[in-house]
Motif scaffolding. Sequence first.
Motif, PDB file in Angstrom:
ATOM      1  N   ILE A 142       0.862  -1.186   0.000  1.00 34.14           N
ATOM      2  CA  ILE A 142       0.000   0.000   0.000  1.00 34.14           C
ATOM      3  C   ILE A 142       0.897   1.234   0.000  1.00 34.14           C
ATOM      4  O   ILE A 142       1.805   1.354   0.827  1.00 34.14           O
ATOM      5  CB  ILE A 142      -0.929   0.005   1.222  1.00 34.14           C
ATOM      6  N   LEU A 143       0.638   2.144  -0.924  1.00 31.60           N
ATOM      7  CA  LEU A 143       1.404   3.382  -1.030  1.00 31.60           C
ATOM      8  C   LEU A 143       0.530   4.537  -0.549  1.00 31.60           C
ATOM      9  O   LEU A 143      -0.585   4.731  -1.038  1.00 31.60           O
ATOM     10  CB  LEU A 143       1.849   3.630  -2.471  1.00 31.60           C
ATOM     11  N   ILE A 144       1.051   5.299   0.420  1.00 33.70           N
ATOM     12  CA  ILE A 144       0.286   6.416   0.985  1.00 33.70           C
ATOM     13  C   ILE A 144       1.175   7.655   0.982  1.00 33.70           C
ATOM     14  O   ILE A 144       2.271   7.630   1.551  1.00 33.70           O
ATOM     15  CB  ILE A 144      -0.176   6.126   2.423  1.00 33.70           C
ATOM     16  N   PRO A 145       0.730   8.754   0.381  1.00 36.89           N
ATOM     17  CA  PRO A 145       1.531   9.985   0.458  1.00 36.89           C
ATOM     18  C   PRO A 145       1.553  10.511   1.897  1.00 36.89           C
ATOM     19  O   PRO A 145       0.552  10.430   2.610  1.00 36.89           O
ATOM     20  CB  PRO A 145       0.802  10.953  -0.476  1.00 36.89           C
ATOM     21  N   GLU A 146       2.692  11.036   2.286  1.00 40.99           N
ATOM     22  CA  GLU A 146       2.741  11.691   3.592  1.00 40.99           C
ATOM     23  C   GLU A 146       2.023  13.030   3.527  1.00 40.99           C
ATOM     24  O   GLU A 146       1.717  13.543   2.453  1.00 40.99           O
ATOM     25  CB  GLU A 146       4.195  11.905   4.032  1.00 40.99           C
ATOM     26  N   ASN A 147       1.703  13.570   4.710  1.00 42.35           N
ATOM     27  CA  ASN A 147       1.115  14.905   4.861  1.00 42.35           C
ATOM     28  C   ASN A 147      -0.298  15.011   4.291  1.00 42.35           C
ATOM     29  O   ASN A 147      -0.735  16.104   3.908  1.00 42.35           O
ATOM     30  CB  ASN A 147       2.001  15.982   4.203  1.00 42.35           C
ATOM     31  N   GLN A 148      -1.029  13.893   4.198  1.00 41.48           N
ATOM     32  CA  GLN A 148      -2.413  13.995   3.749  1.00 41.48           C
ATOM     33  C   GLN A 148      -3.250  14.754   4.768  1.00 41.48           C
ATOM     34  O   GLN A 148      -2.991  14.707   5.971  1.00 41.48           O
ATOM     35  CB  GLN A 148      -2.999  12.591   3.547  1.00 41.48           C
ATOM     36  N   ARG A 149      -4.265  15.446   4.260  1.00 45.04           N
ATOM     37  CA  ARG A 149      -5.144  16.229   5.112  1.00 45.04           C
ATOM     38  C   ARG A 149      -6.429  15.469   5.389  1.00 45.04           C
ATOM     39  O   ARG A 149      -6.681  14.396   4.855  1.00 45.04           O
ATOM     40  CB  ARG A 149      -5.462  17.572   4.429  1.00 45.04           C
ATOM     41  N   GLN A 150      -7.243  16.043   6.258  1.00 43.77           N
ATOM     42  CA  GLN A 150      -8.567  15.497   6.550  1.00 43.77           C
ATOM     43  C   GLN A 150      -9.356  15.351   5.242  1.00 43.77           C
ATOM     44  O   GLN A 150      -9.059  16.045   4.269  1.00 43.77           O
ATOM     45  CB  GLN A 150      -9.290  16.434   7.524  1.00 43.77           C
ATOM     46  N   PRO A 151     -10.326  14.482   5.170  1.00 52.32           N
ATOM     47  CA  PRO A 151     -10.891  13.724   6.305  1.00 52.32           C
ATOM     48  C   PRO A 151     -10.166  12.407   6.537  1.00 52.32           C
ATOM     49  O   PRO A 151      -9.567  11.847   5.621  1.00 52.32           O
ATOM     50  CB  PRO A 151     -12.331  13.481   5.863  1.00 52.32           C
ATOM     51  N   PHE A 152     -10.219  11.949   7.772  1.00 54.80           N
ATOM     52  CA  PHE A 152      -9.752  10.632   8.192  1.00 54.80           C
ATOM     53  C   PHE A 152     -10.872   9.977   8.997  1.00 54.80           C
ATOM     54  O   PHE A 152     -11.694  10.680   9.620  1.00 54.80           O
ATOM     55  CB  PHE A 152      -8.489  10.757   9.061  1.00 54.80           C
ATOM     56  N   PRO A 153     -10.913   8.669   9.024  1.00 59.77           N
ATOM     57  CA  PRO A 153     -10.052   7.729   8.289  1.00 59.77           C
ATOM     58  C   PRO A 153     -10.396   7.692   6.812  1.00 59.77           C
ATOM     59  O   PRO A 153     -11.505   8.038   6.423  1.00 59.77           O
ATOM     60  CB  PRO A 153     -10.348   6.395   8.968  1.00 59.77           C
ATOM     61  N   ARG A 154      -9.437   7.236   6.010  1.00 56.44           N
ATOM     62  CA  ARG A 154      -9.664   7.079   4.581  1.00 56.44           C
ATOM     63  C   ARG A 154      -9.083   5.747   4.143  1.00 56.44           C
ATOM     64  O   ARG A 154      -8.049   5.294   4.641  1.00 56.44           O
ATOM     65  CB  ARG A 154      -9.046   8.225   3.798  1.00 56.44           C
ATOM     66  N   ASP A 155      -9.811   5.103   3.220  1.00 53.80           N
ATOM     67  CA  ASP A 155      -9.366   3.808   2.715  1.00 53.80           C
ATOM     68  C   ASP A 155      -8.126   3.984   1.862  1.00 53.80           C
ATOM     69  O   ASP A 155      -8.046   4.901   1.036  1.00 53.80           O
ATOM     70  CB  ASP A 155     -10.472   3.147   1.895  1.00 53.80           C
ATOM     71  N   VAL A 156      -7.164   3.081   2.084  1.00 55.45           N
ATOM     72  CA  VAL A 156      -5.909   3.160   1.321  1.00 55.45           C
ATOM     73  C   VAL A 156      -5.578   1.848   0.602  1.00 55.45           C
ATOM     74  O   VAL A 156      -4.650   1.813  -0.187  1.00 55.45           O
ATOM     75  CB  VAL A 156      -4.751   3.531   2.267  1.00 55.45           C
ATOM     76  N   SER A 162     -10.985  -3.936   3.900  1.00 55.58           N
ATOM     77  CA  SER A 162     -10.511  -2.598   3.534  1.00 55.58           C
ATOM     78  C   SER A 162      -9.573  -2.067   4.626  1.00 55.58           C
ATOM     79  O   SER A 162      -9.914  -2.080   5.808  1.00 55.58           O
ATOM     80  CB  SER A 162     -11.701  -1.640   3.355  1.00 55.58           C
ATOM     81  N   VAL A 163      -8.399  -1.595   4.192  1.00 54.83           N
ATOM     82  CA  VAL A 163      -7.406  -1.030   5.109  1.00 54.83           C
ATOM     83  C   VAL A 163      -7.516   0.483   5.035  1.00 54.83           C
ATOM     84  O   VAL A 163      -7.548   1.056   3.940  1.00 54.83           O
ATOM     85  CB  VAL A 163      -5.983  -1.485   4.748  1.00 54.83           C
ATOM     86  N   SER A 164      -7.565   1.146   6.198  1.00 57.98           N
ATOM     87  CA  SER A 164      -7.688   2.600   6.236  1.00 57.98           C
ATOM     88  C   SER A 164      -6.618   3.182   7.141  1.00 57.98           C
ATOM     89  O   SER A 164      -6.093   2.517   8.036  1.00 57.98           O
ATOM     90  CB  SER A 164      -9.087   3.019   6.716  1.00 57.98           C
ATOM     91  N   VAL A 165      -6.292   4.454   6.887  1.00 55.54           N
ATOM     92  CA  VAL A 165      -5.343   5.202   7.705  1.00 55.54           C
ATOM     93  C   VAL A 165      -6.138   6.241   8.477  1.00 55.54           C
ATOM     94  O   VAL A 165      -7.100   6.821   7.955  1.00 55.54           O
ATOM     95  CB  VAL A 165      -4.245   5.849   6.840  1.00 55.54           C
ATOM     96  N   THR A 166      -5.744   6.477   9.731  1.00 57.48           N
ATOM     97  CA  THR A 166      -6.550   7.329  10.615  1.00 57.48           C
ATOM     98  C   THR A 166      -5.942   8.701  10.845  1.00 57.48           C
ATOM     99  O   THR A 166      -6.570   9.528  11.494  1.00 57.48           O
ATOM    100  CB  THR A 166      -6.728   6.635  11.976  1.00 57.48           C
ATOM    101  N   ARG A 167      -4.746   8.934  10.356  1.00 56.59           N
ATOM    102  CA  ARG A 167      -4.120  10.223  10.614  1.00 56.59           C
ATOM    103  C   ARG A 167      -3.052  10.508   9.557  1.00 56.59           C
ATOM    104  O   ARG A 167      -2.714   9.627   8.745  1.00 56.59           O
ATOM    105  CB  ARG A 167      -3.471  10.246  11.993  1.00 56.59           C
ATOM    106  N   THR A 168      -2.535  11.701   9.608  1.00 61.83           N
ATOM    107  CA  THR A 168      -1.483  12.104   8.673  1.00 61.83           C
ATOM    108  C   THR A 168      -0.185  11.343   8.978  1.00 61.83           C
ATOM    109  O   THR A 168       0.181  11.159  10.141  1.00 61.83           O
ATOM    110  CB  THR A 168      -1.230  13.618   8.790  1.00 61.83           C
TER     111      THR A 168
END
Length: 760
Positions: free
Chosen positions: A192-206, A243-249
């Motif tokens: 799973i590739l996630i850019p750093e410094n993402q903004r709200q909203p969270f959580p978001r599926d990745v 589904s895998v989600s991230v909860t914060r930046t």
Amino acid sequence: MKTPPGASSRTKCSRELRSFCAFSCPRAKKPTCTAWFPQQEHPSENGPQMPGHGSPATSTMQVLLLTSAEDLDCTPGFQQKVFHINQPAEFIEDQSILNLTFSDCKGNDKLRYEVSSPYFKVNSDGGLFALRNITAVGKTLFVHARTPHAEDMAELVIVGGRDIQGSLQDIFKFARTSPVPRQKRSIVVSPILIPENQRQPFPRDVGKVVDSDRPERSKFRLTGKGVDQEPKGIFRINENTGSVSVTRTLDREVIAVYQLFVETTDVNGKTLEGPVPLEVIVIDQNDNRPIFREGPYIGHVMEGSPTGTTVMRMTAFDADDPATDNALLRYNIRQQTPDKPSPNMFYIDPEKGDIVTVVSPALLDRETLENPKYELIIEAQDMAGLDVGLTGTATATIMIDDKNDHSPKFTKKEFQATVEEGAVGVIVNLTVEDKDDPTTGAWRAAYTIINGNPGQSFEIHTNPQTNEGMLSVVKPLDYEISAFHTLLIKVENEDPLVPDVSYGPSSTATVHITVLDVNEGPVFYPDPMMVTRQENISVGSVLLTVNATDPDSLQHQTIRYSVYKDPAGWLNINPINGTVDTTAVLDRESPFVDNSVYTALFLAIDSGNPPATGTGTLLITLEDVNDNAPFIYPTVAEVCDDAKNLSVVILGASDKDLHPNTDPFKFEIHKQAVPDKVWKISKINNTHALVSLLQNLNKANYNLPIMVTDSGKPPMTNITDLRVQVCSCRNSKVDCNAAGALHFSLPSLLLLSLFSLACL
């Protein structure tokens, strides 16, 4: 709402179309677009085409926006987060690809865009452009927008984009190994590739985990660092859908890769399959400026150095991913102070950070520079130096060091000096000029007298503050011998000159010295004057005649003598002829005599105006005669009345005279008539004797006359009473109080009796 004329269909905005909708109503919270497309003879099977999505539409598109009061509430960030653009045959330099809309709800002051690829940029209006013609850029681009009030990330999916072989491995550091057989499993996971410094909203599926053979009622479970290990709670999984989600930046500079594990469990939590590793890779964003961490940066270069001489190296650090352009630094010189004689005195290698000279050696002349210190503002920029890169600066201080390329030169060819005869000290300061650095040995002068100083009467030293040569007289000069002196002096530097520079005629100078005649005091010869005489010679005895001469031989002056210091008052001098005789008896044992030598001082005064005085010293060595009788010590002793050891005291003798008029001494008990049968004296050595009792005595005080004689010729004798106290000694206590009554020895009693009879 009426359909505009000529419109044949009404279409809800697709995800591709919403980018255009958002551009049309940037403040809409949830923009809703209704678009009508004109009739086309051959409509696309995929619906209307937007610019940058295949072939452009041939007819004009009309859009009618429907908004509500709620829609006008502003949400900071990109109005659309994900875009899809078709992969063209080639991205053309400076040709618009699409428009992005970002709002911080504050007017977008100081808005700045950053693109994950260094080959693209976003202008201030939100237009995405290629910086050069390029074909393959991968499948995804990320655009980061930032103002002082808000920031957000948008994702651009390139439909039909081609992977660049090895690029993801370099960027995300995928670990590749040789293929090995593995056991077939039903859980399918992909990194799973996630850019750093993402903004709200969270959580978001990745991402999503797939299990094609998962039993009914089974659940997914996610573990690892970032889930149930610190930092906890960053990731979670939908236990039913996978589904895998991230909860914060996320911050790549804190953790770049998360190693997670996925497994399936039954309703009781028992593992059915797994765990299977799931790697979450944080995609780097250019969110760190280059910094110079090793300052202060101070470099030195020798003046006259060849063009291209390396002065120093400056390197910066960027915390972003070193495998990406986010940390690929380029260096340049932003400012040079001072900017003379050339505004470009130095060059910095954009890749290595090496600072080198770029001017000719003639311009790098320290003596002609306005200031030998240069300050450079060095800028490091990431993204390989592209305009989108972040920058950091530091100051480099470069010192132009001096070399000894200028010889010292006297300010005059000849110097004059005047000195009185007999004087010593500095008589003249020789001045020189040197263009080199005053803080170095290339400026400091060293002087040498190369001629005119055979008697070593002169010395020259360097004044460390002024660099002047201080010429001194160290041995008094005599006008009568020479009234003029000429010295030849050369000057050099402490450091050697460079090979192409040498010392010239200006590095030597002549000093003319004039000696002034002064009235010098007479000089005794010899000085000191020494005589030897026996002590006790008769008063009026002549000791010697002193002799003093006047150095001013050309003035023909007379000399008179007088006594200057005569501590004991023993001497007299004839003022005309200088004869010295005695006025008292000379005593070798006098306290004014030191080690048998008596010292007196005399004056010789000439007839000059004013008169000058000379001082002479007379040393009289006094020979000893036997004129002092010896004496004993101690003169008091104690003894117990019941003592078993009848020894009383050990006597010593001393004599002020010298050998042979001293020891060996002869000790005796002075007897006049009847032998005393109580006391005894025995010789121990040449200077000591033992007094003892022949029997115990009663408690009392006794006076025992002791006679001691020296070895002089004729000998001298002294009689001294030894007082002996006979004390009572009981129980370790000595009591001499009752011994106050004076008792005499038998001879003393007999003498006293005879004296009494004679008085009758």
